[in-house]
Design a protein around this motif. Structure first.
Motif, mmCIF file in Angstrom:
data_model
loop_
_atom_site.group_PDB
_atom_site.id
_atom_site.type_symbol
_atom_site.label_atom_id
_atom_site.label_comp_id
_atom_site.label_asym_id
_atom_site.label_seq_id
_atom_site.Cartn_x
_atom_site.Cartn_y
_atom_site.Cartn_z
ATOM 1 N N VAL A 53 43.462 38.335 -6.655
ATOM 2 C CA VAL A 53 43.647 38.911 -7.821
ATOM 3 C C VAL A 53 43.676 40.609 -7.603
ATOM 4 O O VAL A 53 43.348 41.166 -6.780
ATOM 5 N N ASP A 54 44.366 41.249 -8.632
ATOM 6 C CA ASP A 54 44.420 42.713 -8.621
ATOM 7 C C ASP A 54 43.410 43.454 -8.746
ATOM 8 O O ASP A 54 42.586 42.833 -9.655
ATOM 9 N N ASP A 55 43.067 44.380 -8.305
ATOM 10 C CA ASP A 55 41.734 45.234 -8.383
ATOM 11 C C ASP A 55 42.233 46.861 -8.440
ATOM 12 O O ASP A 55 42.882 47.025 -7.220
ATOM 13 N N LYS A 56 41.642 47.353 -9.323
ATOM 14 C CA LYS A 56 42.102 48.936 -9.351
ATOM 15 C C LYS A 56 41.563 49.595 -8.288
ATOM 16 O O LYS A 56 41.974 50.678 -7.802
ATOM 17 N N ASP A 57 40.327 49.322 -7.538
ATOM 18 C CA ASP A 57 39.876 49.977 -6.319
ATOM 19 C C ASP A 57 40.623 49.652 -5.012
ATOM 20 O O ASP A 57 40.619 50.605 -4.050
ATOM 21 N N PHE A 58 40.745 48.376 -4.771
ATOM 22 C CA PHE A 58 41.042 47.832 -3.543
ATOM 23 C C PHE A 58 42.747 47.293 -3.478
ATOM 24 O O PHE A 58 43.116 46.913 -2.559
ATOM 25 N N GLY A 59 43.125 47.494 -4.672
ATOM 26 C CA GLY A 59 44.553 46.717 -4.682
ATOM 27 C C GLY A 59 44.674 45.364 -5.202
ATOM 28 O O GLY A 59 44.996 45.036 -6.122
ATOM 29 N N GLN A 60 43.913 44.745 -4.067
ATOM 30 C CA GLN A 60 43.869 43.211 -4.434
ATOM 31 C C GLN A 60 42.371 42.663 -3.702
ATOM 32 O O GLN A 60 41.920 43.308 -2.829
ATOM 33 N N ARG A 61 41.784 41.611 -4.386
ATOM 34 C CA ARG A 61 40.488 41.149 -3.898
ATOM 35 C C ARG A 61 40.704 39.762 -3.807
ATOM 36 O O ARG A 61 41.459 39.112 -4.663
ATOM 37 N N PRO A 62 40.103 38.891 -2.694
ATOM 38 C CA PRO A 62 40.338 37.434 -2.877
ATOM 39 C C PRO A 62 39.348 36.754 -3.568
ATOM 40 O O PRO A 62 38.421 37.252 -4.042
ATOM 41 N N VAL A 63 39.797 35.673 -4.387
ATOM 42 C CA VAL A 63 39.189 34.792 -5.035
ATOM 43 C C VAL A 63 39.145 33.393 -4.488
ATOM 44 O O VAL A 63 40.097 33.065 -3.675
ATOM 45 N N ALA A 64 38.190 32.632 -4.726
ATOM 46 C CA ALA A 64 38.070 31.182 -4.102
ATOM 47 C C ALA A 64 37.982 30.090 -5.195
ATOM 48 O O ALA A 64 37.217 30.358 -6.196
ATOM 49 N N PHE A 65 38.737 29.260 -5.342
ATOM 50 C CA PHE A 65 38.582 28.050 -6.131
ATOM 51 C C PHE A 65 37.818 26.757 -5.171
ATOM 52 O O PHE A 65 38.214 26.436 -4.106
ATOM 53 N N VAL A 66 36.525 26.353 -5.554
ATOM 54 C CA VAL A 66 36.055 25.443 -4.975
ATOM 55 C C VAL A 66 35.526 24.319 -5.673
ATOM 56 O O VAL A 66 35.366 24.401 -6.925
ATOM 57 N N GLU A 67 35.401 23.151 -5.028
ATOM 58 C CA GLU A 67 34.998 21.896 -5.415
ATOM 59 C C GLU A 67 33.822 21.532 -4.784
ATOM 60 O O GLU A 67 33.802 21.200 -3.600
ATOM 61 N N CYS A 68 32.339 21.273 -5.184
ATOM 62 C CA CYS A 68 31.338 21.130 -4.435
ATOM 63 C C CYS A 68 30.913 19.713 -5.114
ATOM 64 O O CYS A 68 30.532 19.421 -6.330
#
Length: 72
Positions: A1-16
């Motif tokens: 996702v876009d992030d104002k401090d780092f440009g982009q940050r990773p996110v994860a979709f998980v199934e537990c």
């Protein structure tokens, strides 16, 4: 996702399947093997799809992650 401090940050979709582990548990597990910058900023539940043969589509996930980021 876009992030104002780092440009982009990773996110994860998980199934537990073994019960709810939570963000802290996931982060703790990942810290053992990944550098901090590669650990997802957010974890979201894997979307439930009623369609048999559903294949994950990165663009769909990007859109969902962006919407979820806007609501947080």
């Amino acid at each position: 996702v876009d992030d104002k401090d780092f440009g982009q940050r990773p996110v994860a979709f998980v199934e537990c399947r073994l019960g709810k582990i939570g963000d802290a548990g996931l982060r703790s597990s990942l810290e053992r093997t990944l550098p901090r910058f590669k650990i997802p900023h957010q974890f979201h539940p894997w979307p439930v799809r009623e369609v048999t043969g559903f294949k994950a589509n990165r663009e769909d996930f990007r859109q969902v992650a962006a919407r979820l980021a806007d609501t947080e």
